[in-house]
Design a protein around this motif. Structure first.
Motif, PDB file in Angstrom:
ATOM      1  N   VAL A 113      39.925  36.740  37.817  1.00 46.43           N
ATOM      2  CA  VAL A 113      40.260  37.217  39.164  1.00 46.43           C
ATOM      3  C   VAL A 113      40.284  36.054  40.145  1.00 46.43           C
ATOM      4  N   ARG A 114      39.265  35.210  40.091  1.00 44.81           N
ATOM      5  CA  ARG A 114      39.221  34.066  41.016  1.00 44.81           C
ATOM      6  C   ARG A 114      40.357  33.094  40.743  1.00 44.81           C
ATOM      7  N   ALA A 115      40.627  32.810  39.459  1.00 47.97           N
ATOM      8  CA  ALA A 115      41.688  31.859  39.122  1.00 47.97           C
ATOM      9  C   ALA A 115      43.050  32.380  39.586  1.00 47.97           C
ATOM     10  N   VAL A 116      43.318  33.665  39.395  1.00 50.47           N
ATOM     11  CA  VAL A 116      44.601  34.240  39.818  1.00 50.47           C
ATOM     12  C   VAL A 116      44.723  34.214  41.337  1.00 50.47           C
ATOM     13  N   ALA A 117      43.640  34.569  42.031  1.00 47.28           N
ATOM     14  CA  ALA A 117      43.685  34.563  43.502  1.00 47.28           C
ATOM     15  C   ALA A 117      43.939  33.165  44.043  1.00 47.28           C
ATOM     16  N   LEU A 128      50.228  38.623  36.697  1.00 43.16           N
ATOM     17  CA  LEU A 128      48.905  38.098  37.012  1.00 43.16           C
ATOM     18  C   LEU A 128      48.198  38.948  38.064  1.00 43.16           C
ATOM     19  N   LEU A 129      48.929  39.428  39.073  1.00 43.18           N
ATOM     20  CA  LEU A 129      48.299  40.261  40.098  1.00 43.18           C
ATOM     21  C   LEU A 129      47.881  41.608  39.524  1.00 43.18           C
ATOM     22  N   GLU A 130      48.655  42.142  38.583  1.00 43.94           N
ATOM     23  CA  GLU A 130      48.245  43.382  37.921  1.00 43.94           C
ATOM     24  C   GLU A 130      46.979  43.152  37.092  1.00 43.94           C
ATOM     25  N   ARG A 131      46.900  41.992  36.431  1.00 43.38           N
ATOM     26  CA  ARG A 131      45.704  41.683  35.653  1.00 43.38           C
ATOM     27  C   ARG A 131      44.499  41.504  36.571  1.00 43.38           C
ATOM     28  N   LEU A 132      44.699  40.869  37.727  1.00 45.73           N
ATOM     29  CA  LEU A 132      43.615  40.725  38.705  1.00 45.73           C
ATOM     30  C   LEU A 132      43.068  42.091  39.114  1.00 45.73           C
ATOM     31  N   VAL A 166      30.673  44.779  46.107  1.00 45.01           N
ATOM     32  CA  VAL A 166      31.872  44.917  46.929  1.00 45.01           C
ATOM     33  C   VAL A 166      32.649  43.619  46.762  1.00 45.01           C
ATOM     34  N   VAL A 167      33.774  43.692  46.071  1.00 46.99           N
ATOM     35  CA  VAL A 167      34.590  42.507  45.792  1.00 46.99           C
ATOM     36  C   VAL A 167      35.863  42.596  46.619  1.00 46.99           C
ATOM     37  N   SER A 168      36.129  41.574  47.405  1.00 40.83           N
ATOM     38  CA  SER A 168      37.296  41.531  48.288  1.00 40.83           C
ATOM     39  C   SER A 168      38.205  40.391  47.878  1.00 40.83           C
ATOM     40  N   VAL A 169      39.480  40.693  47.711  1.00 43.46           N
ATOM     41  CA  VAL A 169      40.509  39.687  47.393  1.00 43.46           C
ATOM     42  C   VAL A 169      41.445  39.594  48.589  1.00 43.46           C
ATOM     43  N   THR A 170      41.665  38.394  49.063  1.00 42.01           N
ATOM     44  CA  THR A 170      42.554  38.159  50.198  1.00 42.01           C
ATOM     45  C   THR A 170      43.694  37.260  49.752  1.00 42.01           C
ATOM     46  N   LEU A 171      44.925  37.713  49.980  1.00 38.51           N
ATOM     47  CA  LEU A 171      46.111  36.960  49.575  1.00 38.51           C
ATOM     48  C   LEU A 171      47.021  36.775  50.786  1.00 38.51           C
ATOM     49  N   VAL A 213      50.358  48.233  43.082  1.00 39.35           N
ATOM     50  CA  VAL A 213      49.684  47.694  41.900  1.00 39.35           C
ATOM     51  C   VAL A 213      48.373  48.423  41.658  1.00 39.35           C
ATOM     52  N   ALA A 214      47.596  48.660  42.713  1.00 41.76           N
ATOM     53  CA  ALA A 214      46.315  49.342  42.563  1.00 41.76           C
ATOM     54  C   ALA A 214      46.502  50.779  42.090  1.00 41.76           C
ATOM     55  N   ALA A 215      47.500  51.459  42.636  1.00 41.27           N
ATOM     56  CA  ALA A 215      47.768  52.832  42.189  1.00 41.27           C
ATOM     57  C   ALA A 215      48.156  52.858  40.720  1.00 41.27           C
ATOM     58  N   HIS A 216      48.992  51.935  40.275  1.00 38.91           N
ATOM     59  CA  HIS A 216      49.405  51.879  38.879  1.00 38.91           C
ATOM     60  C   HIS A 216      48.212  51.614  37.965  1.00 38.91           C
ATOM     61  N   VAL A 217      47.336  50.694  38.349  1.00 38.62           N
ATOM     62  CA  VAL A 217      46.174  50.366  37.525  1.00 38.62           C
ATOM     63  C   VAL A 217      45.220  51.556  37.455  1.00 38.62           C
ATOM     64  N   LEU A 218      44.979  52.224  38.569  1.00 37.77           N
ATOM     65  CA  LEU A 218      44.091  53.389  38.558  1.00 37.77           C
ATOM     66  C   LEU A 218      44.656  54.502  37.686  1.00 37.77           C
ATOM     67  N   ASN A 219      45.960  54.699  37.742  1.00 44.07           N
ATOM     68  CA  ASN A 219      46.581  55.725  36.887  1.00 44.07           C
ATOM     69  C   ASN A 219      46.429  55.373  35.411  1.00 44.07           C
ATOM     70  N   GLN A 220      46.541  54.086  35.086  1.00 43.11           N
ATOM     71  CA  GLN A 220      46.365  53.673  33.689  1.00 43.11           C
ATOM     72  C   GLN A 220      44.943  53.924  33.211  1.00 43.11           C
ATOM     73  N   HIS A 221      43.952  53.614  34.028  1.00 42.28           N
ATOM     74  CA  HIS A 221      42.562  53.792  33.612  1.00 42.28           C
ATOM     75  C   HIS A 221      42.133  55.250  33.615  1.00 42.28           C
ATOM     76  N   SER A 222      42.818  56.101  34.348  1.00 41.88           N
ATOM     77  CA  SER A 222      42.458  57.527  34.386  1.00 41.88           C
ATOM     78  C   SER A 222      43.283  58.370  33.443  1.00 41.88           C
ATOM     79  N   ALA A 223      44.250  57.755  32.728  1.00 39.14           N
ATOM     80  CA  ALA A 223      45.090  58.521  31.801  1.00 39.14           C
ATOM     81  C   ALA A 223      44.256  59.035  30.639  1.00 39.14           C
ATOM     82  N   GLU A 224      44.641  60.209  30.133  1.00 40.68           N
ATOM     83  CA  GLU A 224      43.932  60.811  29.006  1.00 40.68           C
ATOM     84  C   GLU A 224      44.161  59.979  27.758  1.00 40.68           C
ATOM     85  N   GLY A 225      43.089  59.763  26.996  1.00 40.17           N
ATOM     86  CA  GLY A 225      43.185  59.042  25.741  1.00 40.17           C
ATOM     87  C   GLY A 225      42.812  59.903  24.566  1.00 40.17           C
ATOM     88  N   SER A 226      42.917  59.316  23.391  1.00 38.11           N
ATOM     89  CA  SER A 226      42.599  60.063  22.181  1.00 38.11           C
ATOM     90  C   SER A 226      41.107  60.276  22.016  1.00 38.11           C
TER      91      SER A 226
END
Length: 393
Positions: A363-367, A285-289, A385-390, A245-258
């Motif tokens: 983030v808190r509500a989803v966790a 929900l975890l992807e949104r988190l 430094v934000v840590s999520v534990t599931l 999930v983290a890799a997918h989100v990072l790829n989305q935010h680093s993709a080239e835009g217009s």
């Protein structure tokens, strides 16, 4: 100092009263017996020595016999009273011990409904999300006494709170759904006006401004919907790896835009330490988190020379996601503020392009909906430094 339970106090009171009553009863019995046996042997030597029949005893010997018999009578009487105290004390001790044990059992039985009420309240208080668990009821059975009245009142309170929380969630969800339609219609009309042939530069500029405002409102509505959904019970759970999930989100935010965006370059240069972190839950929900955490770290950063770090892995058998970044200094007393809806740091309330303050609250509500937790702490020199534990699947 260890506290004394109500059960122990009731047992001590019951046992103490029983022991006190037994001691009083024993004392009264002792006095009555002592008064009722003035001559334990049933013989009264009250005649003068001269009237004692002549049996070969002299006057002195007869007087000695009388004194001896009197002393014997006193000894027998005292032994009888001492035996009464000793045997009665032993019997009182044994019966008191049995009474204390019996009182302990009776007190536990009488307090059992209170334990049931406490257990229900503890389960509701331990729910991960506000309003979760309010569907539980005590449903106490038994005589219509004070404890039953307390349990019924508690159930009535839970029912009203449950309806209140459900109504609030339904209102947010319904209002958000109703607002999406006019916003989508506004966006379509503005886009049509901007792309129409012959549109002037002023119209295009006004249309772009309106589209930006409309997009901001759409993000607000989307955030409210996500917040309402994340506070609901999870019905379907699937196995998910937070590293993917983290890799997918990072790829989305680093993709080239217009359009050029400095956050894309920051996302491409983000430090990735993505070890497997399996968990289970709602993938959307975890992807949104994860997206909210990464977007928050990219937005709230220094203008130049900043960095973002995203790490995943297992800690004590639980899946963890840690997002760190450089940025403005965050006071420790402001940490709880940034997790509340529509609350932002004091310096960001003046700006209009910093979001609505829903990112970390989502983030808190989803966790919590997934049985996890979120912890944030300021970085030395600025940033968070934000840590999520599931829980693991």
């Amino acid at each position: 100092m260890k506290r004394t339970t109500i059960r122990a106090r009731l047992t001590l009171v019951y046992g103490g009263l029983f022991l006190l009553a037994g001691m009083v009863l024993l004392a009264v019995t002792y006095v009555l017996v002592e008064q009722r046996m003035p001559e334990p042997l049933g013989v009264a030597l009250t005649k003068p020595v001269s009237e004692i029949p002549r049996t070969g005893l002299g006057p002195q010997n007869a007087e000695a016999l009388r004194i001896f018999v009197r002393e014997l009578q006193e000894d027998v009487k005292q032994n009888a009273l001492d035996s009464l105290l000793t045997q009665g004390g032993i019997a009182l001790a044994v019966v008191s011990a049995a009474a204390i044990a019996f009182g302990w059992l009776i007190a536990g039985r009488a307090l059992q409904p209170l334990h049931q009420i406490t257990g229900t309240a503890r389960r509701i208080a331990g729910a991960n999300t506000a309003g979760r668990g309010l569907h539980e009821r005590i449903a106490l059975r038994g005589p219509q006494d004070e404890v039953r009245e307390l349990a019924d009142t508690f159930d009535l309170m839970l029912e009203r709170l449950d309806r209140s929380f459900d109504g609030q969630r339904r209102f947010v969800a319904n209002a958000s759904h109703e607002l999406r339609t006019p916003l989508a219609l506004n966006r379509a009309l503005v886009e049509l006006a901007v792309t129409r042939p012959g549109a002037s530069a002023d119209v295009r500029q006004l249309g772009e401004s309106l589209l930006a405002v409309n997009e901001r409102h759409e993000r607000l509505i989307e955030g409210l919907l996500t917040l309402a959904d994340s506070e609901s019970e999870l019905t379907d759970r699937t196995s998910i790896d937070l590293a993917e999930v983290a890799a997918h989100v990072l790829n989305q935010h680093s993709a080239e835009g217009s359009e050029p965006d400095p956050t894309r370059a920051l996302a491409r240069e983000a430090v990735r330490d993505l070890a497997p972190a399996p968990t289970s839950g709602d993938a959307v929900l975890l992807e949104r988190l994860t997206s909210n955490l990464v977007e928050n770290a990219l937005r709230h950063n220094v203008p130049a020379g900043g960095w973002v770090s995203v790490r995943t892995g297992l800690v004590d058998g639980r899946a963890t996601l840690v997002v760190s970044n450089t940025g403005p200094v965050v006071p420790g007393y402001e940490i709880e503020t940034i997790f509340q809806p529509f609350r932002r740091l004091r310096g960001e309330r003046l700006g209009g392009g910093r979001g609505f303050g829903l990112g970390l609250s989502i983030v808190r509500a989803v966790a919590r909906a997934h049985g996890g937790s979120v912890d944030a702490r300021p970085r030395e020199g600025g940033g968070l430094v934000v840590s999520v534990t599931l829980p693991s699947p």
